[in-house]
Structure formats: structure tokens, C-alpha cells
Scaffold this motif. Structure first.
Motif, PDB file in Angstrom:
ATOM      1  N   TRP A 199      33.285 -32.593  17.484  1.00 47.73           N
ATOM      2  CA  TRP A 199      32.501 -33.639  16.830  1.00 47.73           C
ATOM      3  C   TRP A 199      32.288 -33.238  15.372  1.00 47.73           C
ATOM      4  O   TRP A 199      32.242 -32.039  15.066  1.00 47.73           O
ATOM      5  N   ARG A 200      32.136 -34.238  14.527  1.00 44.27           N
ATOM      6  CA  ARG A 200      31.986 -33.888  13.111  1.00 44.27           C
ATOM      7  C   ARG A 200      30.974 -34.796  12.417  1.00 44.27           C
ATOM      8  O   ARG A 200      30.723 -35.922  12.867  1.00 44.27           O
ATOM      9  N   VAL A 201      30.441 -34.257  11.313  1.00 44.71           N
ATOM     10  CA  VAL A 201      29.477 -35.032  10.520  1.00 44.71           C
ATOM     11  C   VAL A 201      30.263 -35.938   9.587  1.00 44.71           C
ATOM     12  O   VAL A 201      31.238 -35.515   8.956  1.00 44.71           O
ATOM     13  N   SER A 202      29.847 -37.190   9.506  1.00 43.43           N
ATOM     14  CA  SER A 202      30.541 -38.161   8.666  1.00 43.43           C
ATOM     15  C   SER A 202      29.540 -39.229   8.257  1.00 43.43           C
ATOM     16  O   SER A 202      28.424 -39.282   8.780  1.00 43.43           O
ATOM     17  N   LEU A 203      29.941 -40.074   7.325  1.00 43.43           N
ATOM     18  CA  LEU A 203      29.155 -41.295   7.128  1.00 43.43           C
ATOM     19  C   LEU A 203      29.451 -42.190   8.326  1.00 43.43           C
ATOM     20  O   LEU A 203      30.548 -42.111   8.893  1.00 43.43           O
ATOM     21  N   PRO A 204      28.553 -43.084   8.703  1.00 44.66           N
ATOM     22  CA  PRO A 204      28.863 -44.008   9.790  1.00 44.66           C
ATOM     23  C   PRO A 204      29.769 -45.136   9.294  1.00 44.66           C
ATOM     24  O   PRO A 204      29.753 -45.463   8.112  1.00 44.66           O
ATOM     25  N   SER A 205      30.536 -45.698  10.211  1.00 44.59           N
ATOM     26  CA  SER A 205      31.253 -46.936   9.860  1.00 44.59           C
ATOM     27  C   SER A 205      30.211 -48.057   9.859  1.00 44.59           C
ATOM     28  O   SER A 205      29.090 -47.871  10.349  1.00 44.59           O
ATOM     29  N   GLU A 206      30.595 -49.225   9.367  1.00 41.51           N
ATOM     30  CA  GLU A 206      29.565 -50.268   9.345  1.00 41.51           C
ATOM     31  C   GLU A 206      29.241 -50.759  10.752  1.00 41.51           C
ATOM     32  O   GLU A 206      28.118 -51.187  11.027  1.00 41.51           O
TER      33      GLU A 206
END
Lengths: 329, 523
Positions: A199-206
Motif C-alpha cells: 500500500w502507498r501514500v498518494s493523493l486521492p482520485s476524485e
């Protein structure tokens, strides 16, 4: 006699040459020294950047109640503030018959209804990224400080003046940071296992953002269908500290999904229906990137959970911030 | 009651104070007013002149010389100045910062006169008033300007040039003479210090070097201006040999390696300018034909070597033309010595000497040498080695050369893409980001990769954004029209208004295959 005169002339020439040479040498050294001193004393063009960075380091001694200074000022919770959003279908976009304030870009194609996409389980950050968190990122990375205003607000306020690219860079940095902490056994379960299993940290998709904001039942605001000034910062003069508007009625208990600051997502701005697969269709366009949630200065219509904003990826504004998500790799 | 000359002297003694006043008055101009530090630099320069003048007035042992001014007008000064001015006017027509700089150059001129007077009087000598400071200041400013926030260093550079001229001297041909060309000395010294202290971005040096080509047919223009200098001061052998060495070594390197040495020219325009106006000061260069030939050849070789050396050090390569001039000035006496020794040896067989001397070294009128130079330049121009499109202008050429693993080609590709990215060509930023991410043709650097991809993205190049999102992404798309406008400039042309069809045609001529018409029509 002639020879002696010639000899003395030669000696004189030699002397003069010696004097000349040593004078030249001394003067050259003096000039080089003078110029060197001037340039060393000249302010370094990167000096301002360094000064900004060193000022962040002062914040190491900062104590923010509810946040862990040892883990990049993330919330002091087992999941570091990441809240589970269960997988499954949800209502996305707006049906103008149910939400009269909706904009046409929220309609799922020409049929003027909501869509029902499926979004697998992910974790959404409870709060918007704070000034303290972003300052920690700046002080421990070489990311350029483009807008010093980004860290001029109080440390528990949402960071603003950040471009989409800054937000992506922060997410990548945070991913590295907490992954290292997980590998060193410093994190509790289950986040440690999630990180170690890809799992990774990311911005969320809309889509992720909207699902986290309104749950699966298509409510207009995170707390229901009517505006509630107690649950969000909007129509105000500035940002408020993250979490300062507790919203027990909000889907998943997330804070500031409406108002406070617009939040960047990983989705290019294009017409619905939404799919992850069509992101590459914008490659040859001057695409904007979707931001969600509205900001402190916006009215009720703009802070609806389905409202879609779009901005240039380099835009740095006092009303745009972001939050991060933990997503499957 | 003081005599008439004494009256004059009494008035003249205040000239530096008046110059200080003029410099202060210039702070009222819009250009100086635009930056606080710039205005402070002007105030600082004026204060130095005024304070020095006051000290001079207060020192009884120095008052004797103070105010003494002799007037000497030398052709080498005003002709050189006129030629330099012509270059400024032509270049500035196409790059407006040059005209914006005029107030700052004016202030430096004022400062130079004031400083020169005070220096002479302090040393107990009369000041020789003439056009001397003008070519020095114009020459300095043709190569290096400090940015507004560090402009006080420009005044210091001028001061260092004059100090070097007055203090660093030797005996040459039985006469005391300054060793260094004052402008070249200041430029060389400051270049060295800037590189060594890692402060190369305090100046406009890079912009100056690269914007000369904004002016169309700049090589031809510099050549014509150079002819004037050559005609009056017989420096044809110096400039001509330097150019021949550079053209020759460039051509040789291209033959051996398959890639151009100076990337997008056989001689960079700024170097071409330097060999006409920087190394041709008759006072600091050899006087015999053989000496001048050696001097020119050493300059050509020096620039050639320094270009590689600076590149290896990671320093900006535009310093190549500046750093070697002071060293050459230092070698002048040795060259004189060598030439005179050779002449003595050959004096035993005068007939042999005459027979062995090549025609271009013969003591015939300078016009013959100029004729040879005109012919040489003509050949170089006709064969496309001066103005016009150059092999190295085409970025696809370097991509191909890099793929073929030709010598230095990948380094040059990175260098070009870095330059284009700096000009906001997003396509180049995306390519650079991917190169640094993959680490195939350049050492891998995740941070740099991220910064370049972010830049591409912020320039609204969507592939850059996608690559930024995906740590293993490698999305490449064709350059946009805006990118082509920036990357097809051949150093400086403004293509912003060029129509799409013309732009694509130009791109095709630069080996961008996607822009070439296909069998079914245009892309």
C-alpha cells in the motif's frame, strides 16, 4: 670599465625585474583576495531558500496536541489518521432533480443522473495536510520552497499556496518516511503491514475523494443534504485549524471535507462518466486537475461533496491545499 | 591670488565629487529605481568617490598632484569604443535588456573616470583624460553583468580593472606598460572567483553569451565590425589565427567524433566577439607578426581547451573566452622573447629567412592579411559554419548521436535539454526527468527527476504530470507547438508568431520526423 658598466646594468635590470615581479605577485594576491571577499560576503542566491528551511527546523520543538512530532506530525492514532473507506459501489456526481444546486459537469453524461462506480477499499486521511506536516517535509527534503506563504499560517492550519506538483511530492515523501518507520518497526498495526505489503501514500482520485466525503448514499454534504455552518469552515475570512469543526454526522467522521481549503486530487479534469482508464486521454491537452471540497471563502453551493473544481497544476493559491490517502499498490 | 592654471586645478579637483553627484542623480532613473539594492550600489559607488576626493583634499602631501589633468585622445580608444557601441546597438535591437542596461553602463563610465582620476592623483600623477575608460567599460559589459541584487560587484569589477592597469605593470620593450588588458583582467579574475566560489548565477553571463544570436546574421555583423578594428590596429593576425584555430579544431573534432564540439556552432558568437574585441588590445598583445600569430593561436587553443575543462568541472562554459585572456597577456613577454630569439638565430641567413617566411607573415600591408581573412570568413559562411542552421541545432541529431553512443553526445543531449527546459520547453523537461529517473544516459537522480517532471507538469505538459504520479511511468508525447517554438530558435530567433505550417516545416528540417509530411498528408 665597459664590462663593469654592462655588468651593473644587468644587475640593475635583474633587481628591477625582481621588484617588479614581487610587486605584481603581491598586487595580484591582494586583488584576488579583495574580489574573493566581496563574492563570499555577497548573499548566496539560494540563501533565502536556506533561511526558510532553517526556520522550519525550529518547529522540531513544536508540540501539537493530538499529533506525533516523531512521525511527521501525523495524527497520534494507530492508523496515523488514515480512516478506512470500505470498498464497493457508491453514488458519484449529481442528479439535478435531487440537488438543484448541481452543475452540469457533475452529471453522469447526458442522462443527468448520478453514476454508481465501484471503488475498492482505501484509507483517507482524517485531516487536511497541515502547515506543520508540510514544513517537516520541506525541512527534510530538497523540495524547492516556491511560496514561503505556504508555511506562514499557524502549524495546525491546513497548508495552502501549494501546487498540484507540491502535493504529489509531499505524498511521495510521506510514503518514504512512514514506509521506513514501518520497516523499523516503529508503527502499529495494521498500517505497518499495509505499507509492507505494497500500500502507498498518494493523493486521492476524485472518485475516492467523493466516496470518502459523502459515503455511499449520495448525500449532498458530508453530513446530510442541508448546509450546516457548525460542521465546516465556509463563508469565512480564512482557514481554521484542522479538526476544529468536529463532524460526528459526517460520513466516516472525516474533517473539513467541505470547506476550509480546496483539495487536490490525482484526476485530470474531464467530463463524466469517471473511470481511471481515461486519464491518458488528456495527454495532448492543457489539462486542469480536479480539486474538491470548496474553501473557506466559498458559499454553500461550492462546498457540496459532488462539486468539482479544476485548476492548473502549477497554481499556488491561498485557498488550495490537499489531503492524502493510503491506497492499494 | 592663484594663477589661471591653478584656478583650473582648483576647479578640476572637485570633478570626482561632481561625478559622484551624477551617479546619485542616476538613481532617480526608472531602471535604477526598480531595485533597492541597485540604487544602494549607486549610492555606494558615489560615496566611495566623494569620500576619496574629500580625503585627497585633506591630505597635504597629495594635494600637489590632485586636480592635474592632461588630455590625450588615442584612436585605439575611440575607434574601439565606436565598434563596441555598434555591437550594443545591433544586439540591443533584438534583445531589449541591452538598452535597459544603458543607464547602468553610463554609471560605470562615470565611476571609471572618477576612479581613474582619484587613483592617479593619489599616486602623485596627473590624470590622462581621454576615451580610455570607454572601451574598458563597454568591453566588460559585452561579457558580464552582475544581476541587480549584486550590482555593487560590477563597480568593484571596474575598480579592479583600473587597479590592475595601474599597479600590475612590467617593463616591455624598454617601457613600463600594464600587463593585462584591463577589461579582460577584471573579467578573467571575477570569472575565476565566481566559478571557484560557486556563485556563477550572480551574473547575466549565460544570457549574454546566448542572446547575441538573437540578432540575425550576428557573425557577419561582428565580422564587419572586426574589419574596422583590423584595418586601424593591424590585429588581423591575432583575430584571424584565433578564428582559424577554432574553426579548424571544431572541424577536426567533428570529423573524429561525429558530433560538433561547440554543440550548435563552430565558434560560439560570444567567442567570435571576444576574438575581435577582447584580445586585440595592442598594448597587451605581441607586436610582431609571428608573435600575433602565436597569440591568436594560443587564444583559439585556450578557448577550445577551457570549454571542455569547464564542462568537466560542471561550470558554465561561457567563461571559456574570458579566463584565458589574462594568461595570454602574461605570456606576451615570453612570446616577444621567443620571436626575437628566432629572429636573431635566423639573422645569420637572411635569405633563408625570407624564403621560409609564409606569405601571411610577410611584412606586407595589413590589407593583404585582411584579404585572406575576408576570403576565409567567406568560405566559412558559404559552408554554413557561421550564421544559419547548424547540425547541432537539431535536438533529434543529438538523440540519435546519443543512441549511437558517439563521444559526449549524451552529455550534450542532457545539456541541450537542460537549456531548453530552462527556456520553459516542457517537452525537454519531461525528457530530462525521464533520463534522470532511468539513469541510462546520465547518473540516476530521483530528486532531479522529480523536479524536472514537476516543471514539465507545471508548464501544463500532461505527460510530465502523469510521470510524476507514477514512479515507474515513462510516458512520452511529441513536443507541442509551444515547445517547438522554443526549441527551434537556433539560439535566438523569435518564433512565437510563426504559423503552424511553417513551424512544422522548420521542425521537419531539424529532423523532427513527426512534423514531416507523410504519404497521406501532414501530421
Amino acid at each position: 670599465m665597459t664590462a663593469r658598466i654592462a655588468e651593473s646594468a644587468v644587475e640593475e635590470t635583474k633587481d628591477r625585474f625582481k621588484r617588479n615581479s614581487s610587486g605584481v605577485g603581491l598586487m595580484s594576491i591582494a586583488l584576488v583576495g579583495l574580489s574573493w571577499l566581496a563574492l563570499v560576503l555577497a548573499p548566496n542566491p539560494n540563501g533565502q531558500d536556506n533561511a526558510e528551511r532553517s526556520s522550519f527546523k525550529l518547529q522540531d520543538s513544536l508540540l501539537l496536541p493530538g499529533f506525533r512530532a516523531d512521525v511527521a506530525f501525523l495524527p497520534d492514532e494507530r492508523m496515523l489518521g488514515f480512516v478506512e473507506i470500505p470498498g464497493g459501489e457508491f453514488l458519484m456526481g449529481s442528479d439535478p432533480e435531487q440537488d438543484s444546486l448541481s452543475f452540469d459537469l457533475e452529471w453522469w453524461g447526458s442522462s443527468r443522473v448520478s453514476g454508481r462506480p465501484d471503488e475498492p477499499t482505501f484509507f483517507m486521511s482524517r485531516y487536511e495536510v497541515t502547515v506543520a506536516q508540510y514544513a517537516t517535509f520541506l525541512s527534510s527534503s530538497k523540495h524547492p520552497v516556491t511560496t514561503p506563504q505556504a508555511i506562514s499560517a499557524p502549524p495546525d492550519h491546513p497548508v495552502t499556496w501549494v501546487a498540484w506538483t507540491d502535493a504529489v511530492a509531499y505524498a511521495a515523501w510521506l510514503d518514504d518516511e512512514i514506509r521506513t518507520s514501518a520497516a523499523e518497526g516503529l508503527l502499529a498495526e495494521p498500517i505497518a503491514t499495509l505499507l509492507l505489503t505494497g500500500w502507498r501514500v498518494s493523493l486521492p482520485s476524485e472518485a475516492q475523494w467523493e466516496k470518502a466525503a459523502r459515503g455511499i448514499d449520495g448525500r449532498i454534504y458530508p453530513w446530510g443534504d442541508e448546509p450546516e455552518p457548525d460542521f465546516a469552515t465556509y463563508l469565512a475570512g480564512g482557514t481554521t485549524a484542522v479538526g476544529s469543526n468536529p463532524c460526528p454526522r459526517c460520513a466516516h467522521g472525516l474533517s473539513d471535507m467541505s470547506g476550509n481549503v480546496w483539495e487536490w486530487t490525482t484526476s485530470p479534469y474531464q467530463p463524466y462518466p469517471f473511470t481511471h482508464e481515461d486519464d491518458l486521454e488528456t495527454l495532448r491537452m492543457d489539462a486542469l486537475w480536479v480539486m474538491r471540497g470548496g474553501s473557506f471563502g466559498d458559499p454553500e453551493q461550492m462546498i457540496r461533496a459532488a462539486n468539482r473544481g479544476g485548476a492548473d497544476p502549477g497554481a499556488r493559491r491561498p485557498f488550495i491545499g490537499f489531503r492524502v490517502a493510503l491506497v492499494p499498490g | 591670488m592663484p594663477s589661471k592654471p591653478e584656478k583650473h586645478k582648483a576647479a578640476q579637483i572637485f570633478i570626482p565629487i561632481a561625478i559622484g553627484g551624477v551617479i546619485v542623480a542616476l538613481t532617480g532613473s526608472a531602471r535604477v529605481h526598480s531595485s533597492g539594492i541597485l540604487a544602494q550600489s549607486f549610492w555606494g559607488a558615489a560615496t566611495v568617490l566623494i569620500a576619496w576626493n574629500v580625503l585627497l583634499l585633506a591630505a597635504p602631501n597629495l594635494r600637489e598632484a590632485a586636480g592635474r589633468i592632461d588630455t590625450t585622445l588615442r584612436a585605439q580608444h575611440y575607434i574601439q569604443a565606436v565598434c563596441q557601441l555598434a555591437v550594443y546597438l545591433y544586439w540591443g535591437w533584438y534583445w531589449s535588456p541591452v538598452y535597459d542596461m544603458s543607464v547602468l553602463i553610463g554609471a560605470q563610465l562615470m565611476f571609471a573616470y572618477g576612479f581613474g582620476m582619484l587613483l592617479s592623483w593619489t599616486r602623485g600623477k596627473a590624470y590622462t583624460m581621454g576615451f580610455g575608460p570607454i572601451p574598458i567599460i563597454l568591453s566588460i559589459n559585452l561579457f558580464l553583468w552582475f544581476r541587480d541584487d549584486w550590482f555593487y560587484l560590477q563597480f568593484l569589477m571596474v575598480a579592479v580593472g583600473f587597479l590592475g592597469k595601474d599597479f600590475i605593470r612590467w617593463t616591455r620593450g624598454g617601457q613600463q606598460a600594464h600587463i593585462f588588458n584591463p577589461s579582460a583582467f577584471a573579467l578573467g579574475l571575477f570569472s575565476l572567483v565566481l566559478i571557484a566560489s560557486g556563485n556563477t548565477d550572480l551574473t547575466w553571463g549565460q544570457e549574454i553569451a546566448s542572446t547575441l544570436t538573437l540578432a540575425p546574421r550576428i557573425y557577419l555583423f561582428l565580422f564587419l565590425v572586426g574589419l574596422v578594428v583590423m584595418y586601424f590596429f593591424e590585429i588581423t593576425l591575432v583575430a584571424g589565427t584565433a578564428a582559424a584555430v577554432l574553426f579548424g579544431m571544431s572541424a577536426l573534432t567533428f570529423q573524429v567524433t561525429g558530433v560538433p564540439y561547440f554543440i550548435d556552432s563552430d565558434i560560439p558568437a560570444a567567442v567570435f566577439l571576444g576574438l575581435h574585441l577582447l584580445i586585440t588590445d595592442p598594448s597587451t598583445s605581441p607586436r610582431t607578426p609571428v608573435g600575433k600569430t602565436i597569440f591568436g593561436a594560443l587564444y583559439g587553443g585556450g578557448v577550445f581547451a577551457l570549454y571542455t575543462l569547464l564542462g568537466l568541472m560542471g561550470a558554465p562554459t561561457f567563461y571559456d573566452k574570458l579566463l584565458c585572456v589574462p594568461l595570454l597577456n602574461l605570456s606576451v613577454r615570453a612570446i616577444d622573447h621567443l620571436v626575437s630569439k628566432r629572429a636573431k638565430t635566423e639573422a645569420w641567413t637572411p635569405s633563408t629567412r625570407i624564403a621560409a617566411q609564409p606569405v601571411w607573415l610577410s611584412p606586407r600591408p595589413n590589407l593583404i592579411r585582411m584579404g585572406v581573412w575576408v576570403l576565409f570568413f567567406g568560405v566559412m559562411s558559404v559552408t554554413g559554419r557561421t550564421d544559419g542552421q547548424h547540425t547541432g541545432d537539431a535536438l533529434p541529431f543529438w538523440e540519435h548521436a546519443c543512441f549511437e553512443d558517439l563521444r559526449n553526445a549524451c552529455d550534450r543531449l542532457i545539456q541541450l535539454e537542460t537549456s531548453y527546459c530552462g527556456d520553459n520547453a516542457a517537452w525537454a523537461c519531461n525528457e530530462l526527468g525521464l533520463h534522470y529517473r532511468k539513469g541510462t544516459i546520465v547518473g540516476p537522480n530521483t530528486e532531479l527527476a522529480g523536479l524536472y517532471l514537476a516543471r514539465a507538469c507545471e508548464l501544463r505538459y500532461q505527460s510530465g504530470c502523469m510521470n510524476l504520479l507514477n514512479p515507474v511511468g515513462e510516458i512520452r508525447t511529441e513536443p507541442r507547438l509551444l515547445d517547438l517554438r522554443l526549441m527551434l530558435r537556433e539560439g535566438g530567433l523569435n518564433l512565437m508568431e510563426m504559423g503552424r505550417a511553417d513551424l512544422l516545416e522548420r521542425a521537419c528540417a531539424h529532423n523532427w520526423s513527426f512534423a514531416c509530411p507523410t504519404e497521406v498528408g501532414n501530421t
